[in-house]
Design an enzyme around this catalytic site. Structure first.
Site, PDB file in Angstrom:
ATOM      1  N   ASP A   1       0.874  -1.173   0.000  1.00 13.39           N
ATOM      2  CA  ASP A   1       0.000   0.000   0.000  1.00 13.39           C
ATOM      3  C   ASP A   1       0.912   1.223   0.000  1.00 13.39           C
ATOM      4  OD1 ASP A   1      -1.637   2.132   0.499  1.00 13.39           O
ATOM      5  OD2 ASP A   1      -2.701   1.199   2.183  1.00 13.39           O
TER       6      ASP A   1
ATOM      7  N   SER B   1      -3.178  13.226 -15.234  1.00 11.04           N
ATOM      8  CA  SER B   1      -4.410  13.086 -16.030  1.00 11.04           C
ATOM      9  C   SER B   1      -4.584  14.330 -16.879  1.00 11.04           C
ATOM     10  CB  SER B   1      -5.623  12.936 -15.116  1.00 11.04           C
ATOM     11  OG  SER B   1      -6.809  13.024 -15.887  1.00 11.04           O
TER      12      SER B   1
ATOM     13  N   TYR C   1     -10.233  14.945  -7.588  1.00  7.88           N
ATOM     14  CA  TYR C   1      -9.339  14.163  -8.460  1.00  7.88           C
ATOM     15  C   TYR C   1      -8.418  15.104  -9.238  1.00  7.88           C
ATOM     16  CZ  TYR C   1      -7.876  11.000 -12.235  1.00  7.88           C
ATOM     17  OH  TYR C   1      -7.134  10.258 -13.124  1.00  7.88           O
TER      18      TYR C   1
ATOM     19  N   LYS D   1      -4.261  15.431  -9.187  1.00  3.50           N
ATOM     20  CA  LYS D   1      -3.426  15.208 -10.372  1.00  3.50           C
ATOM     21  C   LYS D   1      -2.668  16.485 -10.774  1.00  3.50           C
ATOM     22  CE  LYS D   1      -4.239  10.838 -11.170  1.00  3.50           C
ATOM     23  NZ  LYS D   1      -3.150   9.863 -11.079  1.00  3.50           N
TER      24      LYS D   1
HETATM   25  N1  LIG Z   1      -8.506   5.247 -16.980  1.00  6.13           N
HETATM   26  C1  LIG Z   1      -8.597   6.530 -17.278  1.00  6.13           C
HETATM   27  O1  LIG Z   1      -9.505   6.967 -17.994  1.00  6.13           O
HETATM   28  C2  LIG Z   1      -7.539   7.499 -16.761  1.00  6.13           C
HETATM   29  C3  LIG Z   1      -7.502   8.802 -17.312  1.00  6.13           C
HETATM   30  C4  LIG Z   1      -6.542   9.688 -16.856  1.00  6.13           C
HETATM   31  C5  LIG Z   1      -5.609   9.297 -15.895  1.00  6.13           C
HETATM   32  N2  LIG Z   1      -5.678   8.032 -15.374  1.00  6.13           N
HETATM   33  C6  LIG Z   1      -4.655   7.685 -14.372  1.00  6.13           C
HETATM   34  O2  LIG Z   1      -3.892   6.613 -14.871  1.00  6.13           O
HETATM   35  C7  LIG Z   1      -3.410   5.799 -13.792  1.00  6.13           C
HETATM   36  C8  LIG Z   1      -3.749   4.345 -14.077  1.00  6.13           C
HETATM   37  O3  LIG Z   1      -5.146   4.200 -14.141  1.00  6.13           O
HETATM   38  P1  LIG Z   1      -5.878   2.901 -14.695  1.00  6.13           P
HETATM   39  O4  LIG Z   1      -6.881   3.383 -15.666  1.00  6.13           O
HETATM   40  O5  LIG Z   1      -4.900   1.863 -15.070  1.00  6.13           O
HETATM   41  O6  LIG Z   1      -6.689   2.497 -13.362  1.00  6.13           O
HETATM   42  P2  LIG Z   1      -6.845   1.115 -12.604  1.00  6.13           P
HETATM   43  O7  LIG Z   1      -7.894   1.351 -11.570  1.00  6.13           O
HETATM   44  O8  LIG Z   1      -7.024   0.009 -13.568  1.00  6.13           O
HETATM   45  O9  LIG Z   1      -5.415   0.944 -11.885  1.00  6.13           O
HETATM   46  C9  LIG Z   1      -5.001   1.692 -10.768  1.00  6.13           C
HETATM   47  C10 LIG Z   1      -4.203   0.769  -9.857  1.00  6.13           C
HETATM   48  O10 LIG Z   1      -3.681   1.524  -8.756  1.00  6.13           O
HETATM   49  C11 LIG Z   1      -3.707   0.673  -7.623  1.00  6.13           C
HETATM   50  N3  LIG Z   1      -3.708   1.414  -6.366  1.00  6.13           N
HETATM   51  C12 LIG Z   1      -4.673   2.239  -5.908  1.00  6.13           C
HETATM   52  N4  LIG Z   1      -4.353   2.672  -4.680  1.00  6.13           N
HETATM   53  C13 LIG Z   1      -3.163   2.109  -4.341  1.00  6.13           C
HETATM   54  C14 LIG Z   1      -2.344   2.151  -3.189  1.00  6.13           C
HETATM   55  N5  LIG Z   1      -2.691   2.864  -2.106  1.00  6.13           N
HETATM   56  N6  LIG Z   1      -1.190   1.442  -3.183  1.00  6.13           N
HETATM   57  C15 LIG Z   1      -0.845   0.702  -4.266  1.00  6.13           C
HETATM   58  N7  LIG Z   1      -1.582   0.608  -5.397  1.00  6.13           N
HETATM   59  C16 LIG Z   1      -2.745   1.305  -5.422  1.00  6.13           C
HETATM   60  C17 LIG Z   1      -5.022  -0.108  -7.771  1.00  6.13           C
HETATM   61  O11 LIG Z   1      -5.029  -1.285  -6.975  1.00  6.13           O
HETATM   62  C18 LIG Z   1      -5.069  -0.374  -9.266  1.00  6.13           C
HETATM   63  O12 LIG Z   1      -4.523  -1.651  -9.601  1.00  6.13           O
HETATM   64  C19 LIG Z   1      -4.077   6.359 -12.524  1.00  6.13           C
HETATM   65  O13 LIG Z   1      -3.148   7.176 -11.824  1.00  6.13           O
HETATM   66  C20 LIG Z   1      -5.220   7.177 -13.065  1.00  6.13           C
HETATM   67  O14 LIG Z   1      -5.603   8.214 -12.198  1.00  6.13           O
HETATM   68  C21 LIG Z   1      -6.601   7.130 -15.795  1.00  6.13           C
END
Ligand SMILES: NC(=O)c1ccc[n+]([C@@H]2O[C@H](COP(=O)([O-])OP(=O)(O)OC[C@H]3O[C@@H](n4cnc5c(N)ncnc54)[C@H](O)[C@@H]3O)[C@@H](O)[C@H]2O)c1
Length: 247
Positions: free
Chosen positions: A57, A137, A150, A154
């Site tokens: 974590d 993001s 959020y 970011k």
């Molecule tokens: N999916 C989208 O549309 C999008 C758009 C812009 C930015 N993002 C950013 O991209 C990144 C990846 O997103 P994704 O779409 O793969 O999401 P996702 O939810 O598939 O993956 C995020 C991962 O982070 C892990 N996580 C969360 N809290 C944690 C903690 N305290 N310790 C360790 N691990 C932790 C989760 O377990 C998860 O596996 C994120 O930072 C997200 O904010 C995503």
């Protein structure tokens, strides 16, 4: 094999973008330490290459230290840190955001990035080289209603990235950010609080000038470039991998 003999730590490795990133890094010959909250990362054996998994974590600074120590113990050092872990905000007006949620999202999305960067900086300084990539993001650049906590979390990641880029440049350490656009990972539905069905997916696509959702592999490819020496003069940059959503 653009990353042969490089060691990369990837957070959020069980998620959509994180797992695609781990896969691409392994394809390019990197040693990868993959970390996430869940221990269900890649137990299917589908990943091939030099991979070590650590469940942690990242909001706990002691666990962050354990992740970094494990990379040093298993692979002998860390060349690149890729901060992908994050959480979403279900869209809601600012007056409906409890303090506890604000604090949680800032801790998960921002403080964890501070912890990991703080932990690797001395090591990279000693090496006289290193690469840090923080996933923020596109919403930090082009805000949308209902996502204020959020977006704040970011935006802080982008500012922190630039601050570190100038602070660490003299040590040969490059620090860059990636701003993804909407991507059909597990996270997309968390923003809307609804299942992302075909019509919702179309709605997201229409918000992207290039007309497609971002694929996790698009983020992974940018990570490979930023980790590699091909980007040796790139620092303090923010790569919008968003299909033009930020325009
Ligand atoms: N999916 C989208 O549309 C999008 C758009 C812009 C930015 N993002 C950013 O991209 C990144 C990846 O997103 P994704 O779409 O793969 O999401 P996702 O939810 O598939 O993956 C995020 C991962 O982070 C892990 N996580 C969360 N809290 C944690 C903690 N305290 N310790 C360790 N691990 C932790 C989760 O377990 C998860 O596996 C994120 O930072 C997200 O904010 C995503």
């Amino acid at each position: 094999m653009r990353l042969k003999e490089k060691t990369v730590v990837v957070t959020g490795a069980a998620g959509g973008m994180g797992s695609a990133t781990v896969r691409r890094l392994l394809e390019e010959g990197a040693n990868v330490l993959a970390t996430d909250l869940h221990d269900n990362m890649y137990k299917d054996g589908a990943m091939e290459g030099s991979l070590h998994l650590v469940e942690a974590d990242l909001t706990d600074e002691n666990q962050v230290k354990e992740v970094v120590d494990a990379a040093i113990e298993v692979f002998g050092g860390i060349d690149c840190l890729v901060n992908v872990a994050g959480m979403a905000q279900p869209a809601r007006p600012v007056e409906d955001i409890p303090t506890s949620f604000w604090e949680k999202i800032m801790t998960v999305n921002t403080t964890s990035v501070f912890y990991t960067c703080r932990e690797v900086a001395p090591l990279m300084k000693k090496q006289g080289s290193g690469v840090i990539i923080n996933v923020a993001s596109i919403a930090a650049e082009r805000a949308r209603p209902g996502l204020s906590a959020y977006i704040a979390s970011k935006g802080a990641v982008v500012s922190f990235t630039k601050a570190l880029a100038i602070e660490l440049a003299c040590d040969g350490i490059r620090v860059n950010a990636i701003n993804p656009g909407p991507s059909d990972t597990g996270m997309l539905g968390e923003f809307t609080g609804a299942v992302v069905d075909a019509s919702k997916r179309d709605e997201f696509k229409e918000s992207v000038p290039l007309g497609e959702l971002v694929e996790p592999i698009d983020i992974a490819n940018a990570v490979v470039f930023l980790c590699s020496d091909e980007s040796r003069m790139t620092t303090g940059a923010v790569f919008n991998i968003d299909g033009g959503r930020g325009l």
